[in-house]
Design a protein around this motif. Structure first.
Motif, PDB file in Angstrom:
ATOM      1  N   MET A 144       0.861  -1.185   0.000  1.00 24.36           N
ATOM      2  CA  MET A 144       0.000   0.000   0.000  1.00 24.36           C
ATOM      3  C   MET A 144       0.898   1.236   0.000  1.00 24.36           C
ATOM      4  O   MET A 144       1.530   1.553   1.014  1.00 24.36           O
ATOM      5  N   GLY A 145       1.005   1.896  -1.140  1.00 21.85           N
ATOM      6  CA  GLY A 145       1.834   3.089  -1.229  1.00 21.85           C
ATOM      7  C   GLY A 145       1.293   4.199  -0.354  1.00 21.85           C
ATOM      8  O   GLY A 145       0.076   4.336  -0.167  1.00 21.85           O
ATOM      9  N   ILE A 146       2.201   4.994   0.202  1.00 24.59           N
ATOM     10  CA  ILE A 146       1.811   6.110   1.078  1.00 24.59           C
ATOM     11  C   ILE A 146       1.739   7.385   0.249  1.00 24.59           C
ATOM     12  O   ILE A 146       2.659   7.711  -0.511  1.00 24.59           O
ATOM     13  N   ASP A 147       0.624   8.103   0.377  1.00 18.75           N
ATOM     14  CA  ASP A 147       0.441   9.360  -0.353  1.00 18.75           C
ATOM     15  C   ASP A 147       1.544  10.342   0.019  1.00 18.75           C
ATOM     16  O   ASP A 147       1.925  10.447   1.193  1.00 18.75           O
ATOM     17  N   GLU A 148       2.062  11.054  -0.970  1.00 21.08           N
ATOM     18  CA  GLU A 148       3.158  11.985  -0.745  1.00 21.08           C
ATOM     19  C   GLU A 148       2.946  13.274  -1.536  1.00 21.08           C
ATOM     20  O   GLU A 148       2.363  13.265  -2.623  1.00 21.08           O
ATOM     21  N   THR A 149       3.421  14.383  -0.988  1.00 19.43           N
ATOM     22  CA  THR A 149       3.464  15.649  -1.713  1.00 19.43           C
ATOM     23  C   THR A 149       4.915  15.945  -2.056  1.00 19.43           C
ATOM     24  O   THR A 149       5.787  15.867  -1.197  1.00 19.43           O
ATOM     25  N   THR A 150       5.185  16.255  -3.320  1.00 21.66           N
ATOM     26  CA  THR A 150       6.560  16.494  -3.746  1.00 21.66           C
ATOM     27  C   THR A 150       7.091  17.792  -3.156  1.00 21.66           C
ATOM     28  O   THR A 150       6.361  18.587  -2.565  1.00 21.66           O
ATOM     29  N   ASN A 151       8.388  17.997  -3.363  1.00 18.02           N
ATOM     30  CA  ASN A 151       8.987  19.281  -3.034  1.00 18.02           C
ATOM     31  C   ASN A 151       8.420  20.359  -3.963  1.00 18.02           C
ATOM     32  O   ASN A 151       7.795  20.066  -4.981  1.00 18.02           O
ATOM     33  N   ASP A 152       8.622  21.619  -3.613  1.00 18.53           N
ATOM     34  CA  ASP A 152       8.197  22.706  -4.492  1.00 18.53           C
ATOM     35  C   ASP A 152       8.981  22.651  -5.798  1.00 18.53           C
ATOM     36  O   ASP A 152      10.189  22.415  -5.813  1.00 18.53           O
ATOM     37  N   ILE A 153       8.277  22.841  -6.891  1.00 22.92           N
ATOM     38  CA  ILE A 153       8.911  22.818  -8.205  1.00 22.92           C
ATOM     39  C   ILE A 153       9.773  24.066  -8.360  1.00 22.92           C
ATOM     40  O   ILE A 153       9.347  25.178  -8.030  1.00 22.92           O
ATOM     41  N   ALA A 154      10.981  23.852  -8.856  1.00 27.38           N
ATOM     42  CA  ALA A 154      11.899  24.979  -9.051  1.00 27.38           C
ATOM     43  C   ALA A 154      11.240  26.029  -9.940  1.00 27.38           C
ATOM     44  O   ALA A 154      10.719  25.731 -11.001  1.00 27.38           O
ATOM     45  N   GLY A 155      11.254  27.261  -9.503  1.00 25.54           N
ATOM     46  CA  GLY A 155      10.639  28.335 -10.288  1.00 25.54           C
ATOM     47  C   GLY A 155       9.200  28.610  -9.911  1.00 25.54           C
ATOM     48  O   GLY A 155       8.657  29.680 -10.203  1.00 25.54           O
ATOM     49  N   GLY A 156       8.557  27.603  -9.252  1.00 25.05           N
ATOM     50  CA  GLY A 156       7.193  27.832  -8.791  1.00 25.05           C
ATOM     51  C   GLY A 156       6.203  27.992  -9.925  1.00 25.05           C
ATOM     52  O   GLY A 156       6.429  27.589 -11.054  1.00 25.05           O
ATOM     53  N   PHE A 157       5.088  28.617  -9.604  1.00 24.59           N
ATOM     54  CA  PHE A 157       3.998  28.810 -10.558  1.00 24.59           C
ATOM     55  C   PHE A 157       3.587  30.272 -10.496  1.00 24.59           C
ATOM     56  O   PHE A 157       2.938  30.716  -9.560  1.00 24.59           O
ATOM     57  N   ASP A 158       4.061  31.022 -11.499  1.00 22.85           N
ATOM     58  CA  ASP A 158       3.794  32.463 -11.505  1.00 22.85           C
ATOM     59  C   ASP A 158       4.223  33.113 -10.192  1.00 22.85           C
ATOM     60  O   ASP A 158       3.513  33.960  -9.632  1.00 22.85           O
ATOM     61  N   GLY A 159       5.381  32.661  -9.671  1.00 26.03           N
ATOM     62  CA  GLY A 159       5.909  33.243  -8.442  1.00 26.03           C
ATOM     63  C   GLY A 159       5.414  32.595  -7.171  1.00 26.03           C
ATOM     64  O   GLY A 159       5.930  32.861  -6.087  1.00 26.03           O
ATOM     65  N   ALA A 160       4.384  31.718  -7.279  1.00 24.57           N
ATOM     66  CA  ALA A 160       3.845  31.043  -6.093  1.00 24.57           C
ATOM     67  C   ALA A 160       4.514  29.678  -5.928  1.00 24.57           C
ATOM     68  O   ALA A 160       5.091  29.136  -6.861  1.00 24.57           O
ATOM     69  N   ASP A 161       4.441  29.101  -4.714  1.00 23.14           N
ATOM     70  CA  ASP A 161       4.957  27.763  -4.477  1.00 23.14           C
ATOM     71  C   ASP A 161       4.061  26.751  -5.193  1.00 23.14           C
ATOM     72  O   ASP A 161       2.833  26.838  -5.119  1.00 23.14           O
ATOM     73  N   ALA A 162       4.664  25.791  -5.878  1.00 21.66           N
ATOM     74  CA  ALA A 162       3.904  24.775  -6.602  1.00 21.66           C
ATOM     75  C   ALA A 162       4.480  23.393  -6.316  1.00 21.66           C
ATOM     76  O   ALA A 162       5.693  23.212  -6.228  1.00 21.66           O
ATOM     77  N   ALA A 163       3.608  22.415  -6.152  1.00 20.34           N
ATOM     78  CA  ALA A 163       4.024  21.041  -5.886  1.00 20.34           C
ATOM     79  C   ALA A 163       2.923  20.108  -6.356  1.00 20.34           C
ATOM     80  O   ALA A 163       1.777  20.518  -6.545  1.00 20.34           O
ATOM     81  N   PHE A 164       3.274  18.822  -6.534  1.00 21.67           N
ATOM     82  CA  PHE A 164       2.276  17.825  -6.893  1.00 21.67           C
ATOM     83  C   PHE A 164       1.898  17.022  -5.653  1.00 21.67           C
ATOM     84  O   PHE A 164       2.755  16.579  -4.893  1.00 21.67           O
ATOM     85  N   ASP A 165       0.610  16.833  -5.463  1.00 22.82           N
ATOM     86  CA  ASP A 165       0.078  16.047  -4.358  1.00 22.82           C
ATOM     87  C   ASP A 165      -0.327  14.687  -4.911  1.00 22.82           C
ATOM     88  O   ASP A 165      -1.345  14.564  -5.584  1.00 22.82           O
ATOM     89  N   PHE A 166       0.484  13.641  -4.635  1.00 19.29           N
ATOM     90  CA  PHE A 166       0.268  12.325  -5.227  1.00 19.29           C
ATOM     91  C   PHE A 166      -0.534  11.413  -4.300  1.00 19.29           C
ATOM     92  O   PHE A 166      -0.259  11.316  -3.109  1.00 19.29           O
ATOM     93  N   ASP A 167      -1.503  10.700  -4.891  1.00 17.94           N
ATOM     94  CA  ASP A 167      -2.204   9.611  -4.224  1.00 17.94           C
ATOM     95  C   ASP A 167      -1.640   8.308  -4.770  1.00 17.94           C
ATOM     96  O   ASP A 167      -1.568   8.111  -5.991  1.00 17.94           O
ATOM     97  N   ALA A 168      -1.235   7.415  -3.882  1.00 15.48           N
ATOM     98  CA  ALA A 168      -0.608   6.160  -4.290  1.00 15.48           C
ATOM     99  C   ALA A 168      -1.607   5.014  -4.221  1.00 15.48           C
ATOM    100  O   ALA A 168      -2.415   4.926  -3.292  1.00 15.48           O
ATOM    101  N   ASP A 169      -1.537   4.136  -5.203  1.00 15.57           N
ATOM    102  CA  ASP A 169      -2.402   2.960  -5.262  1.00 15.57           C
ATOM    103  C   ASP A 169      -1.711   1.795  -4.543  1.00 15.57           C
ATOM    104  O   ASP A 169      -0.778   1.992  -3.772  1.00 15.57           O
ATOM    105  N   SER A 170      -2.124   0.572  -4.840  1.00 16.12           N
ATOM    106  CA  SER A 170      -1.530  -0.620  -4.229  1.00 16.12           C
ATOM    107  C   SER A 170      -0.942  -1.528  -5.300  1.00 16.12           C
ATOM    108  O   SER A 170      -1.235  -1.385  -6.492  1.00 16.12           O
ATOM    109  N   SER A 171      -0.113  -2.477  -4.875  1.00 18.60           N
ATOM    110  CA  SER A 171       0.502  -3.409  -5.822  1.00 18.60           C
ATOM    111  C   SER A 171       0.896  -4.694  -5.100  1.00 18.60           C
ATOM    112  O   SER A 171       0.651  -4.852  -3.899  1.00 18.60           O
ATOM    113  N   ILE A 172       1.526  -5.589  -5.840  1.00 20.33           N
ATOM    114  CA  ILE A 172       1.975  -6.877  -5.304  1.00 20.33           C
ATOM    115  C   ILE A 172       3.497  -6.869  -5.165  1.00 20.33           C
ATOM    116  O   ILE A 172       4.209  -6.312  -5.998  1.00 20.33           O
TER     117      ILE A 172
END
Length: 240
Positions: free
Chosen positions: A39-67
């Motif tokens: 069961m993968g644990i949901d993670e939020t990445t680091n802020d993307i270099a350069g941001g988004f129009d000067g704001a902090d930007a990151a991806f919020d990942f939801d992880a699924d499951s596997s074998i």
């Protein structure tokens, strides 16, 4: 410091194992093979270099499951301490996420703002684990043998191509970004129990919390995704 302590403990355990094998032959050696549910644990990445129009930007990942597929070789050093070396492959599981700007999902779209991202992630790890047998510590002949352990080693994380979708002022768009792989230090804690079937064979069930390090990829700037999971493992152990 914690990593150094873990490595020192592991090195001592492996050294004791080698001495025991040299002095007493292969009594206590076993093979183990099994399957697991990851069961993968949901993670939020680091802020993307350069941001988004000067704001902090990151991806919020939801992880699924596997074998998971696992093969291990272990050696019983003494009545309560065992050293086990395991090779494990976690088959690819889906991850998907949203773009966060200043910690919030976008509630409107702007040109060039990727909104969602999908990919898949798989991990291969090689770890050595020091295991404590609680039944032996308690000097009890329990039918079920509970144990706990700490493992350290190496993992390779491979992230597939990322599929990104965006909305450009009402006109949707999508693109693919090449994934990547990274390798490095990994560790886990494990708790479980063995259920003897006969003199040579036992069923093993355990829970693992694993930290496999991270993987980096360039999505309009470098992002780092930490790879962690909860794992339920089921295996057969054969004493040689």
């Amino acid at each position: 410091m914690k990593k150094l302590i873990a490595l020192a403990v592991l090195g001592t355990s492996l050294g004791c194992s080698s001495m025991a094998m040299a002095e007493g032959g292969f009594d206590g050696l076993y093979l183990k093979g099994g399957l697991g549910y990851v069961m993968g644990i949901d993670e939020t990445t680091n802020d993307i270099a350069g941001g988004f129009d000067g704001a902090d930007a990151a991806f919020d990942f939801d992880a699924d499951s596997s074998i998971a597929l696992q093969f291990a070789v272990g050696f019983k050093i003494n009545e309560y301490l065992t050293t086990e070396v395991s090779l494990q492959h976690n088959t690819g599981y889906d991850i998907s996420g949203d773009l966060l700007v200043d910690g919030e999902k976008l509630d409107f779209y702007e040109e060039g703002a990727y909104y969602t991202v999908d990919s898949d992630l798989d991990t291969t790890s090689l770890m050595a684990t020091a295991i404590i047998d609680f039944a032996a510590l308690a000097e009890s002949d329990w039918a079920v043998k509970p144990y706990a352990g700490l493992g350290v080693g190496y993992a390779k994380n491979s992230l597939g191509n990322l599929h990104l979708e965006a909305d450009f002022d009402g006109d949707s768009g999508e693109t693919d970004v090449k994934g990547g792989s990274d390798s490095g230090f990994a560790w886990k804690v494990v708790a479980g129990a063995t259920f003897p079937i006969n003199k040579n064979l036992a069923f093993d069930a355990s829970y693992q919390y694993a930290d496999y390090g991270s993987v980096d990829v360039d999505v309009d700037g470098d992002i780092t995704l930490d790879v962690k999971s909860h794992e339920l493992m089921f295996a057969l152990k054969y004493m040689l």
